[in-house]
Design a protein around this motif. Structure first.
Motif, PDB file in Angstrom:
ATOM      1  N   ALA A  99      -5.894   4.629  -8.620  1.00  0.00           N
ATOM      2  CA  ALA A  99      -6.686   3.401  -8.606  1.00  0.00           C
ATOM      3  C   ALA A  99      -6.120   2.329  -7.685  1.00  0.00           C
ATOM      4  CB  ALA A  99      -6.805   2.845 -10.025  1.00  0.00           C
ATOM      5  N   ILE A 100      -4.818   2.386  -7.378  1.00  0.00           N
ATOM      6  CA  ILE A 100      -4.225   1.338  -6.549  1.00  0.00           C
ATOM      7  C   ILE A 100      -4.185   1.758  -5.088  1.00  0.00           C
ATOM      8  CG2 ILE A 100      -2.834   0.455  -8.471  1.00  0.00           C
ATOM      9  CD1 ILE A 100      -0.356   1.697  -7.049  1.00  0.00           C
ATOM     10  N   THR A 101      -4.151   0.761  -4.229  1.00  0.00           N
ATOM     11  CA  THR A 101      -4.062   0.993  -2.784  1.00  0.00           C
ATOM     12  C   THR A 101      -2.611   1.009  -2.344  1.00  0.00           C
ATOM     13  OG1 THR A 101      -6.137  -0.238  -2.589  1.00  0.00           O
ATOM     14  CG2 THR A 101      -4.905   0.201  -0.541  1.00  0.00           C
ATOM     15  N   TRP A 102      -1.820   0.082  -2.889  1.00  0.00           N
ATOM     16  CA  TRP A 102      -0.399   0.015  -2.576  1.00  0.00           C
ATOM     17  C   TRP A 102       0.354  -0.685  -3.695  1.00  0.00           C
ATOM     18  CZ3 TRP A 102       1.201  -4.989  -2.549  1.00  0.00           C
ATOM     19  CH2 TRP A 102       0.289  -5.979  -2.167  1.00  0.00           C
ATOM     20  N   LEU A 103       1.671  -0.440  -3.725  1.00  0.00           N
ATOM     21  CA  LEU A 103       2.575  -1.117  -4.647  1.00  0.00           C
ATOM     22  C   LEU A 103       3.795  -1.553  -3.855  1.00  0.00           C
ATOM     23  CD1 LEU A 103       3.519  -0.365  -8.226  1.00  0.00           C
ATOM     24  CD2 LEU A 103       5.366  -0.430  -6.562  1.00  0.00           C
ATOM     25  N   ALA A 104       4.178  -2.812  -4.028  1.00  0.00           N
ATOM     26  CA  ALA A 104       5.335  -3.355  -3.300  1.00  0.00           C
ATOM     27  C   ALA A 104       6.353  -3.917  -4.283  1.00  0.00           C
ATOM     28  CB  ALA A 104       4.897  -4.445  -2.327  1.00  0.00           C
ATOM     29  N   PRO A 105       7.437  -3.169  -4.540  1.00  0.00           N
ATOM     30  CA  PRO A 105       8.524  -3.758  -5.322  1.00  0.00           C
ATOM     31  C   PRO A 105       9.120  -4.914  -4.528  1.00  0.00           C
ATOM     32  CG  PRO A 105       8.803  -1.378  -5.092  1.00  0.00           C
ATOM     33  CD  PRO A 105       7.715  -1.798  -4.155  1.00  0.00           C
ATOM     34  N   MET A 106       9.244  -6.056  -5.161  1.00  0.00           N
ATOM     35  CA  MET A 106       9.699  -7.257  -4.468  1.00  0.00           C
ATOM     36  C   MET A 106      11.229  -7.234  -4.365  1.00  0.00           C
ATOM     37  SD  MET A 106       6.978 -10.019  -5.975  1.00  0.00           S
ATOM     38  CE  MET A 106       7.157  -9.601  -7.700  1.00  0.00           C
ATOM     39  N   ILE A 107      11.711  -6.586  -3.314  1.00  0.00           N
ATOM     40  CA  ILE A 107      13.152  -6.396  -3.188  1.00  0.00           C
ATOM     41  C   ILE A 107      13.883  -7.703  -2.956  1.00  0.00           C
ATOM     42  CG2 ILE A 107      13.080  -3.981  -2.556  1.00  0.00           C
ATOM     43  CD1 ILE A 107      13.134  -4.673   0.341  1.00  0.00           C
TER      44      ILE A 107
END
Length: 193
Positions: A99-107
């Motif tokens: 369902a998601i396009t992208w995921l960005a862990p906030m490093i």
């Protein structure tokens, strides 16, 4: 270029966002109304510091995708996440991966820059969403004490992304992506800069 709007963020009211996600029909209706009325290409979920049940988050994202697909195929659902939430609110994100396009862990939430630590922390998310949906969440034009990258560090992160086969970077929307960071990007990735 495609434009999304953000739900949540660092100054969010935790109780309000928790209630909204748990009562997903109203929040989804609000997101859909904004996409339709203003022509956005999707939404970015920046839900932080909550204790939302991981299964509720999965159900919310899957339901949101279903409703967004009724408007138009390919609308974006992006996810910014704090690194520490791998085992909490996003524990079951793999169940919403489609369902998601992208995921960005906030490093940058680490508050200091260490390329090896950052790389290891982003890699923790690979089994959950795969390399094709994984961005390195970064900030530029932001205080170094809060994890902002200088241009040299930004270049190192771009090299890391290339070496690891990740999708790219998610530049935190409250920062400005300007020169000299844009110039570093052009040198490292001239085809898409």
């Amino acid at each position: 270029r495609r434009a999304t709007f953000s739900v949540g963020g660092g100054s969010q009211n935790i109780q309000a966002i928790t209630t909204a996600v748990n009562n997903k029909v109203g929040l989804i209706g609000s997101i859909i109304a904004r996409i339709v009325a203003l022509g956005y290409d999707g939404v970015t979920l920046d839900i932080e510091n909550t204790n939302i049940d991981p299964q509720k988050m999965v159900e919310f994202i899957v339901a949101l995708r279903t409703q967004m697909d009724l408007i138009k195929s390919g609308l974006i659902i992006g996810v910014y996440t704090q690194m520490v939430q791998l085992g909490t609110v996003w524990k079951k994100i793999q169940d919403a991966k489609a369902a998601i396009t992208w995921l960005a862990p906030m490093i940058y939430d680490a508050g200091s820059y260490d390329a090896n630590i950052w790389k290891a922390r982003v890699k923790e998310w690979e089994p959950k969403v795969g390399k094709d949906k994984l961005l390195a969440g970064i900030s530029v034009n932001y205080p170094v004490t809060k994890g902002g990258l200088n241009p040299v560090q930004y270049g190192e992160v771009l090299d890391m992304i290339h070496a690891e086969g990740w999708r790219g970077v998610g530049v935190w929307q409250n920062t400005l992506f300007t020169d000299p960071w844009k110039q570093v990007h052009r040198v490292k990735f001239p085809v898409i800069a």
